[in-house]
Design a protein around this motif. Sequence first.
Motif, short mmCIF file in Angstrom:
data_model
loop_
_atom_site.label_atom_id
_atom_site.label_comp_id
_atom_site.label_asym_id
_atom_site.label_seq_id
_atom_site.Cartn_x
_atom_site.Cartn_y
_atom_site.Cartn_z
N CYS A 1 0.85 -1.26 -0.11
CA CYS A 1 0.12 0.19 -0.01
C CYS A 1 1.12 1.22 0.11
CB CYS A 1 -0.85 -0.14 1.33
SG CYS A 1 -1.77 1.65 1.62
N VAL B 1 -4.74 5.80 -1.63
CA VAL B 1 -4.17 4.49 -1.36
C VAL B 1 -4.15 3.77 -2.64
CG1 VAL B 1 -4.25 4.54 1.07
CG2 VAL B 1 -6.18 3.21 -0.47
N ILE C 1 -3.29 -0.09 -4.03
CA ILE C 1 -3.08 -1.03 -3.34
C ILE C 1 -2.65 -2.11 -4.45
CG2 ILE C 1 -4.49 -3.06 -2.62
CD1 ILE C 1 -4.47 -0.37 -0.68
N ILE D 1 -4.23 1.94 7.04
CA ILE D 1 -4.87 2.89 6.25
C ILE D 1 -5.76 3.80 7.24
CG2 ILE D 1 -6.81 3.50 4.59
CD1 ILE D 1 -5.57 1.21 3.00
N VAL E 1 -11.31 8.41 1.75
CA VAL E 1 -10.09 7.49 1.48
C VAL E 1 -10.62 7.24 0.07
CG1 VAL E 1 -9.13 5.31 1.63
CG2 VAL E 1 -10.08 6.39 3.77
N SER F 1 -9.34 4.72 -2.89
CA SER F 1 -8.48 3.46 -3.10
C SER F 1 -8.42 3.04 -4.81
CB SER F 1 -9.16 2.33 -2.29
OG SER F 1 -8.35 1.24 -2.57
N SER G 1 -6.87 0.06 -7.23
CA SER G 1 -5.89 -1.36 -7.27
C SER G 1 -4.79 -0.94 -8.22
CB SER G 1 -6.79 -2.36 -7.62
OG SER G 1 -5.98 -3.71 -8.00
N TYR H 1 -9.60 -7.86 -4.07
CA TYR H 1 -9.63 -6.16 -3.95
C TYR H 1 -11.16 -5.86 -3.40
CZ TYR H 1 -9.33 -1.55 -4.91
OH TYR H 1 -9.46 -0.03 -5.02
N LEU I 1 -12.23 -3.62 -0.12
CA LEU I 1 -12.94 -2.55 -0.07
C LEU I 1 -14.08 -2.74 0.94
CD1 LEU I 1 -13.36 -1.56 -3.83
CD2 LEU I 1 -11.91 -0.24 -1.99
N ASN J 1 -13.43 4.55 -4.93
CA ASN J 1 -12.31 3.97 -5.36
C ASN J 1 -12.57 4.15 -7.00
OD1 ASN J 1 -14.99 2.19 -4.47
ND2 ASN J 1 -14.09 1.17 -6.49
#
Length: 167
Positions: A3, A29, A31, A49, A79, A81, A83, A111, A115, A129
């Motif tokens: 991460c 982030v 990942i 996180i 946040v 996120s 991948s 993934y 989440l 995301n």
Amino acid sequence: MKCILQRVTAASVTVDGAIVGAIKEGVMVLIGLHHEDKDADLDYIVSKILTTRVFDGEATDTAPGKPWARSVTDAGYGVLSVSQFTLNCRMKGTRPDFHHAMSTDKARETYDLFLEKLRKAYPGGHIANGIFGANMSVNIVNDGPVTITFDSRNRKAAELDKPLSGQ
């Protein structure tokens, strides 16, 4: 599981010209799933996180906020996120080798589970995301800049670095 966490004043992900995920202040982030990652790896990264203190404390009229005092959850920030399988790249000469990254089908499922865990641990719509497997444009305004990396494979070593109680 790897991460990269970046403290941001704003971040967004665009796919085919449309914004699919965005936050204001918070953490972005990236990942990277390793082919050997297990449920404990996801739990470790979710915890990092949500609990790493990268934000200043509340300022008052008479005093500035204490640095490194609040986590994203303490502050109530977002946040975002994304991948990113390339985090598990190993180099073979000048060519990237992605054999350590999790296979696409398993990575999509893992993934999604990540989440789900993140949203369960931090409810209230704070999690945004990108789209798994899509070609995404990621825009961030890195605040600081503050960028911290975590690798669940190194968690035992990191736990050994903690001071003993009473020290």
